[in-house]
Design a protein around this motif. Structure first.
Motif, PDB file in Angstrom:
ATOM      1  N   SER C 206      31.076 123.832  78.104  1.00 32.12           N
ATOM      2  CA  SER C 206      32.154 122.851  78.148  1.00 32.12           C
ATOM      3  C   SER C 206      32.684 122.561  76.749  1.00 32.12           C
ATOM      4  O   SER C 206      33.889 122.487  76.530  1.00 32.12           O
ATOM      5  CB  SER C 206      31.663 121.549  78.778  1.00 32.12           C
ATOM      6  OG  SER C 206      31.148 121.815  80.057  1.00 32.12           O
ATOM      7  N   LEU C 207      31.763 122.417  75.798  1.00 36.10           N
ATOM      8  CA  LEU C 207      32.198 122.120  74.438  1.00 36.10           C
ATOM      9  C   LEU C 207      33.014 123.263  73.863  1.00 36.10           C
ATOM     10  O   LEU C 207      34.014 123.061  73.179  1.00 36.10           O
ATOM     11  CB  LEU C 207      30.980 121.844  73.552  1.00 36.10           C
ATOM     12  CG  LEU C 207      30.346 120.479  73.764  1.00 36.10           C
ATOM     13  CD1 LEU C 207      29.044 120.376  72.992  1.00 36.10           C
ATOM     14  CD2 LEU C 207      31.297 119.380  73.326  1.00 36.10           C
ATOM     15  N   LEU C 208      32.568 124.497  74.156  1.00 38.39           N
ATOM     16  CA  LEU C 208      33.284 125.663  73.643  1.00 38.39           C
ATOM     17  C   LEU C 208      34.707 125.683  74.193  1.00 38.39           C
ATOM     18  O   LEU C 208      35.683 125.835  73.448  1.00 38.39           O
ATOM     19  CB  LEU C 208      32.536 126.933  74.046  1.00 38.39           C
ATOM     20  CG  LEU C 208      33.109 128.243  73.530  1.00 38.39           C
ATOM     21  CD1 LEU C 208      33.147 128.246  72.014  1.00 38.39           C
ATOM     22  CD2 LEU C 208      32.293 129.417  74.040  1.00 38.39           C
ATOM     23  N   VAL C 209      34.828 125.500  75.511  1.00 39.61           N
ATOM     24  CA  VAL C 209      36.143 125.520  76.132  1.00 39.61           C
ATOM     25  C   VAL C 209      36.982 124.346  75.628  1.00 39.61           C
ATOM     26  O   VAL C 209      38.170 124.494  75.331  1.00 39.61           O
ATOM     27  CB  VAL C 209      36.014 125.485  77.666  1.00 39.61           C
ATOM     28  CG1 VAL C 209      37.364 125.209  78.317  1.00 39.61           C
ATOM     29  CG2 VAL C 209      35.456 126.805  78.177  1.00 39.61           C
ATOM     30  N   PHE C 210      36.344 123.194  75.459  1.00 37.39           N
ATOM     31  CA  PHE C 210      37.055 122.024  74.948  1.00 37.39           C
ATOM     32  C   PHE C 210      37.644 122.318  73.573  1.00 37.39           C
ATOM     33  O   PHE C 210      38.836 122.102  73.317  1.00 37.39           O
ATOM     34  CB  PHE C 210      36.101 120.829  74.875  1.00 37.39           C
ATOM     35  CG  PHE C 210      36.728 119.581  74.328  1.00 37.39           C
ATOM     36  CD1 PHE C 210      37.516 118.781  75.132  1.00 37.39           C
ATOM     37  CD2 PHE C 210      36.532 119.215  73.006  1.00 37.39           C
ATOM     38  CE1 PHE C 210      38.106 117.631  74.621  1.00 37.39           C
ATOM     39  CE2 PHE C 210      37.115 118.073  72.490  1.00 37.39           C
ATOM     40  CZ  PHE C 210      37.896 117.270  73.312  1.00 37.39           C
TER      41      PHE C 210
END
Ligand code: ATP
Ligand code: MG
Lengths: 261, 345, 278
Positions: C206-210
Motif C-alpha cells: 500500500s505504501l509503495l502504491v501510495f
C-alpha cells in the motif's frame, strides 16, 4: 486450502476475473480501436482497416521517435548492464565494511519519484552542462534508474551462484578473471538477459526524464506520443500504441522463453 | 630407515580472523603417495587449513612447501593442487566430459591427449555413458565421482578433499570411500582429506591429524591415535573412552581400584572390560549395577553405574545384551588394558 | 597482505562506475535541488509561498487524496487476484501471473491513452455512465478526479498484485488448513490467518502504491487534462512552462520528503513482513 468450490471461493473468483478485465481490457480496447475504419477513435471498432498503421508508419515524427527510443534504450540497457553487473559482483564477491549499506544506497533511486529525479537533473544540467543536451544527456540520466534495476536483478542471481565454482576453476588453473568469464558469467546469463530487458523497457517507456531532458529534435517515442495524446484523439496514436504493446509482448515472451530454457 | 622427502610441508602455518584463531601454528609433513586425514570437530580449522594449501585463504603466519617449492604466496591457479569441494562445485553449464577436461584445457594439453586422459578417467570412475550429461542430470554419487575425476585428471602434486562424502547417504558413502582409497593408492596420490567423521578417517587414511580448536593435537597412524592417544581430547574423540584420573595409580579420584602402574590420566577402552557376576576383588575390578544394555549386531554395549555415581561403558560380545537392567555386575580389567595419556600431566 | 590489497583494488574498480553514476546523477542533483529551493536571503520563502497559498495546499491535498483512493482501489481489487494466483495449483497460475504483470512492460503513456479513449465524451465508459442518467448527456470522465483514480489504479495495480503475491506465497498454506480443521470457516480462516500474517506485506504494498500515485505524472496529466491539479503536474508546469525553478525545486523537495518518509517505512515493513512469514 480455502476451497474454491465454496460460495466464498466463487466470490473471490468473480472479483479476480473482473480485476483481470480491468487490468488488461484497456490494452485490448486500444488494439481494437486501432483497426477501426473511422476517422475518429471508436470502440467498439467499426469496420476494419490498416490505414492508421499506414499513416503512423509514414509519419516521420513517430518513425524518428521510434529510432531515437531504440538507440536510447539499447545504449542504456548495455551501459546499465555493464555498470550494474560490475557493482553487483563487487557487492557479492568481496567482503568489506558497509557492504549492506552501500547496497541499499545504490538501490534507493528506485523508490524515489521519477519526476523529482527529472527536475533535479534539469536544474543540475543547467548549472553544470556535463553532457551535451539531447540524447547523450538522456542516456546518462537513464543510467540513474537503469543501473539500480540491473543491480536489483543481479544481486540475488549472484548470491545464488556458488562461489566455489570460481574457486574450482582457479584451482584447475584458470586465472581469476578467466575463471569469472568461464564459469560465473555463463551461470549469470538468464539473469543478465532479464536485467537487460528490464533496463531496456524502462528506458524505452520512461517519459518524465525524457520530457525534461530530451531535445525537440531527437524526442523519444514516448514524448512524441505524450504530445500527440494531449493534442487530439487521433487513431494513429492508437496504432502506434498497439505496435508498442506488441513490442512489449514480444520482449516479455522472449525473456520468459529464455529464462525457462 | 630411509627418509623420503615429503611432498607437502606446512611450517608453523597459522590463520587468524580478528581475535579468533582458526588455525594455530600447525606443522605437518605429508609423504608422497600418503593420505593424511585432517580430523576434528566442527570449527576446529580443517577447512581453513585445506584452503590455505589451495591458496584461497592467506596464512597469517608460516609457510607452505609443495614438492620443495614455497607456494605460500602463489595465486591458486598456479599451485598444482586438485581440490574436491564439499558442494562438488561442478560447472553447471558444462557436460561431464567438459567438466573433467577443464583443467587439462587450462594447462594447454593438446586435444587428442586431453580426450584420451578424460576417457581414461571416465572409465576409472565408471562414468561411461554419462559423458554428455550436464551435472544436474546426475545422481549425487555420480556428481561426486565427476568432482573427483576433475581434480585427479590433472595429476596434481597434492589432492585436497573437503568432506567429499558428506552429501551422500550412509551406504553410498562407505562404498565410495573404499573406491577413493583404491584409486588413491593405485595412482599414488598425495592426499589431504578433511573429515569430522572419525570412522571415515580411520578407514581411509595412512595417518590422521587430529585437530581441536585450531591446534594439531596428534599426528599418527589410525592405530597410534586409537591405542596411544596423546591427549584426553584425542582419546574421547576417537573411539569411546573411560577416563580415570589418579594421583597414586592405586585408586582413581572417584575411588575406583584402578590398579595402574603410576599416577596420571588413564584410558580404559570399553572393549577391554569384562563383565561377570562374581564379587569385586582387588585392583582392576569394580562392582556396579547394569543400567542400559544395547544390542549392536556385531556385539553389545552396556552401561554400568558405579557406587561413586559415575558410569562405565562396556563393549563385548552379543551375549552382553542378555544382562537385565538393574542386575548387579562386576567389571574387570588388567594392568595392560590401561593406557597412560601423556599430554595430561 | 599483498593479495588482499589487490582484491580491494579490484572491488573498488568494479564499484567505481556505479558510484560515479550515483554521486554525479543522484547525490549532487538532489543536493542542488534543496539548495535551489532555498535561495540566499530568504531560504524559506518558497516553502512559505507553497504552504501559505490555498491553491497549492489544494494541489497537495488532491495528490494525497489521489494516493489514498488509488491505494484503496488497488488493494481491494488486487488482494483476491493475488490470493488466487498464490494459492492456485494449476499450471495456468504462472501464465496468469505473467499476464498480470504484462502492463508493466507497456509505457504509462500508452496505458493512459487507452483510458482516454474510454473516457472521452463518446468513449465506452463515459457513454455507459450517461446511459444511467446519473450524469448529463455531454459528461465525460476525462478531466475528472474519478477518471484519474480509475486510470492510475489500473496503471499501478500490477505492482500491488506482485507485492501481495510474494507475501502470500510466503505464508504456509497449512496454517489455513489448521485454522479450518479447528473449526474456522474459510472466511474466518482467511481473516484470522492469511490477512493477519500478510499484514506487513499489505501495508508495504500500500505504501509503495501510495508513494507512486502521489508523485505520478503521466497518467494524471493525460487523463486529468489541462485542469489536473496534482503535485507532479504542478512541478512540471513550474519547471518547463513558468521557469520558476526555485519554486519548482521547493515543491519537488516536498514531494521528495513524502516519498522518502514513505520509502523508509516501506523498507522497514517489508523487512518485518519477511521476518513474520518465516
Ligand atoms: N572468513 C572467515 N571469517 C571469520 N571467521 C572465519 C572465517 N572462516 C572461518 N572462520 C572461523 O575459523 C574457525 C575454523 O573454521 P573452519 O571452516 O576451518 O572449520 P572446520 O573445521 O572446517 O569446521 P566444519 O567441520 O564445520 O566445516 C571457525 O571458528 C570459523 O568460525
Ligand atoms: Mg569445513
Amino acid at each position: 486450502m480455502i476451497s474454491l468450490r465454496s460460495p466464498f471461493g466463487w466470490v473471490l473468483r468473480l472479483m479476480a476475473v473482473l480485476t483481470f478485465i480491468y487490468l488488461l481490457g484497456p490494452l485490448f480496447v486500444i488494439v481494437a480501436a486501432s483497426f477501426s475504419d473511422t476517422g475518429y477513435l471508436a470502440f467498439p471498432p467499426q469496420g476494419f482497416s490498416l490505414r492508421w498503421y499506414r499513416q503512423a508508419l509514414g509519419d516521420v515524427r513517430y518513425l524518428n521517435g521510434f529510432f531515437v527510443s531504440l538507440r536510447l534504450a539499447g545504449t542504456v540497457a548495455v551501459l546499465s548492464l555493464v555498470i550494474g553487473t560490475a557493482a553487483a559482483v563487487a557487492l557479492t564477491r568481496f567482503r568489506f565494511p558497509g557492504r549492506a549499506l552501500l547496497e541499499a544506497i545504490f538501490l534507493s533511486p528506485l523508490v524515489l519519484p521519477g519526476l523529482v529525479l527529472a527536475v533535479a537533473l534539469t536544474l543540475f544540467y543547467a548549472a553544470h552542462p556535463v553532457a551535451p543536451p539531447g540524447l547523450p544527456r538522456l542516456i546518462i540520466s537513464h543510467l540513474l534508474v537503469g543501473v539500480p534495476l540491473v543491480l536489483r536483478v543481479m544481486l540475488p542471481v549472484l548470491k545464488r551462484v556458488d562461489p566455489a565454482l570460481e574457486e574450482a576453476a582457479q584451482n584447475l588453473g584458470a586465472p581469476p578473471l578467466q575463471a569469472f568469464f568461464l564459469v560465473t558469467l555463463p551461470a549469470l546469463k538468464p539473469g543478465l538477459f532479464a536485467a537487460a530487458a528490464l533496463a531496456f523497457i524502462f528506458s524505452f517507456d520512461e517519459v518524465e526524464m525524457a520530457l525534461f531532458l530530451g531535445s525537440a529534435r531527437d524526442a523519444p517515442l514516448t514524448v512524441v506520443l505524450y504530445g500527440a495524446a494531449q493534442m487530439q484523439m487521433d487513431p494513429t496514436v492508437a496504432a502506434v500504441s498497439a505496435m508498442l504493446i506488441l513490442l512489449a509482448l514480444i520482449l516479455m515472451v522472449a525473456q520468459q522463453a529464455y529464462a525457462n530454457r | 630407515m630411509t627418509t623420503v622427502s615429503p611432498e607437502l610441508v606446512l611450517e608453523g602455518l597459522a590463520r587468524r580472523y580478528g581475535s579468533t584463531t582458526a588455525v594455530a601454528r600447525m606443522d605437518l609433513a605429508v609423504k608422497p603417495g600418503e593420505l593424511v586425514a585432517l580430523l576434528g570437530p566442527s570449527g576446529c580449522g580443517k577447512t581453513t587449513t585445506l584452503r590455505m594449501v589451495a591458496g584461497f585463504v592467506e596464512p597469517s603466519e608460516g609457510r607452505i612447501l609443495l614438492r620443495g617449492r614455497d607456494i605460500t604466496t602463489m595465486p591458486p591457479h598456479k599451485r598444482d593442487t586438485g581440490m574436491v569441494f564439499q558442494s562438488y562445485a561442478l560447472f553447471p553449464h558444462l557436460t561431464v566430459a567438459e567438466n573433467i577436461a577443464f583443467g587439462l584445457q587450462r594447462r594447454g594439453v593438446p586435444k587428442p591427449e586431453a580426450a584420451e586422459r578424460v576417457a581414461r578417467m571416465v572409465a576409472l570412475l565408471q562414468l561411461q555413458g554419462l559423458e554428455k550429461r550436464l551435472p544436474k542430470q546426475l545422481s549425487g554419487g555420480q556428481q561426486q565421482r565427476v568432482a573427483v575425476g576433475r581434480a585427479l585428471v590433472i595429476n596434481p602434486a597434492v589432492v585436497l578433499l573437503d568432506e567429499p562424502f558428506s552429501n551422500l547417504d550412509a551406504l553410498l558413502r562407505e562404498g565410495t570411500r573404499i573406491e577413493l582409497r583404491r584409486l588413491q593408492t593405485e595412482l599414488g596420490l598425495t592426499t589431504l582429506f578433511v573429515t569430522h567423521d572419525q570412522a571415515e578417517a580411520m578407514a581411509i587414511s595412512d595417518r590422521i591429524a587430529v585437530m581441536n580448536k585450531g591446534r594439531l593435537e596428534q599426528l599418527g597412524t589410525p592405530r597410534e591415535v586409537y591405542d596411544r592417544p596423546a591427549t584426553r581430547f584425542v582419546a574421547s574423540f576417537i573411539g569411546r573412552a573411560n577416563l580415570f584420573v589418579s594421583t597414586d595409580g592405586q585408586h582413581s579420584e572417584d575411588g575406583i581400584a584402578l590398579g595402574a602402574p603410576g599416577p596420571g590420566t588413564w584410558l580404559l577402552r570399553p572393549e577391554k572390560i569384562a563383565l561377570d557376576a562374581a564379587p569385586a576383588a582387588g585392583p582392576g575390578s569394580v562392582a556396579g549395577t547394569v543400567e542400559v544394555v544395547s544390542f549392536l549386531g556385531t556385539g553389545a554395549q552396556a552401561v554400568l553405574r558405579l557406587p561413586g555415581g559415575r558410569a562405565l561403558l562396556v563393549e563385548g560380545p552379543a551375549a552382553l545384551a542378555d544382562l537385565r537392567p538393574g542386575a548387579p555386575a562386576t567389571a574387570r580389567w588388567t594392568r595392560p588394558d590401561l593406557t597412560l595419556i601423556p599430554g595430561e600431566n | 597482505m599483498h593479495a588482499s590489497a589487490r582484491r580491494g583494488l579490484v572491488a573498488a574498480g568494479l564499484l567505481a562506475p556505479a558510484a560515479l553514476v550515483f554521486a554525479l546523477l543522484f547525490v549532487w542533483p538532489q543536493l542542488g535541488l534543496f539548495l535551489q529551493s532555498m535561495p540566499a536571503g530568504a531560504p524559506l520563502a518558497q516553502y512559505e509561498r507553497f504552504l501559505g497559498d490555498s491553491y497549492y495546499l489544494g494541489v497537495l491535498g488532491n495528490s494525497l487524496l489521489l494516493g489514498l483512493c488509488v491505494t484503496l482501489v488497488t488493494l481491494v481489487l488486487g488482494f483476491p487476484l493475488a490470493f488466487l494466483l498464490a494459492r492456485a495449483e494449476t499450471r495456468w497460475a504462472g501464465l496468469l501471473l505473467l499476464l498480470t504483470s504484462f502492463p508493466l512492460w507497456v509505457s504509462a503513456v500508452v496505458r493512459s491513452f487507452a483510458w482516454m479513449v474510454l473516457f472521452f465524451r463518446n468513449g465506452v465508459a463515459s457513454r455507459l455512465l450517461q446511459s444511467t442518467g446519473l450524469v448529463e448527456s455531454n459528461f465525460q470522465l476525462i478531466g475528472t478526479f474519478a477518471g484519474v483514480v480509475i486510470a492510475l489504479a489500473q496503471v499501478l495495480l500490477p505492482i500491488m498484485i506482485v507485492t501481495l503475491y510474494a507475501v502470500i506465497r510466503g505464508i504456509d498454506r497449512d496454517l489455513e488448513h489448521a485454522a479450518m480443521s479447528l473449526g474456522a470457516s474459510p472466511v474466518v480462516a482467511l481473516w484470522l490467518v492469511t490477512i493477519r500474517l500478510a499484514r506487513g506485506g499489505i501495508l508495504a504494498g500500500s505504501l509503495l502504491v501510495f508513494s507512486l500515485s502521489v508523485s505520478a505524472f503521466a497518467t494524471p496529466s493525460l487523463v486529468g487534462g489541462a485542469r489536473a491539479h496534482f503535485m507532479a503536474v504542478t512541478i512540471y508546469e513550474q519547471t518547463l512552462e513558468l521557469l520558476d525553478w526555485p519554486f519548482a525545486a521547493a515543491i519537488a523537495a516536498i514531494l521528495l520528503a513524502i516519498s522518502i518518509s514513505v520509502a523508509l517505512t516501506y523498507g522497514r515493513l517489508l523487512g518485518d513482513a519477511k521476518e513474520q512469514a518465516r
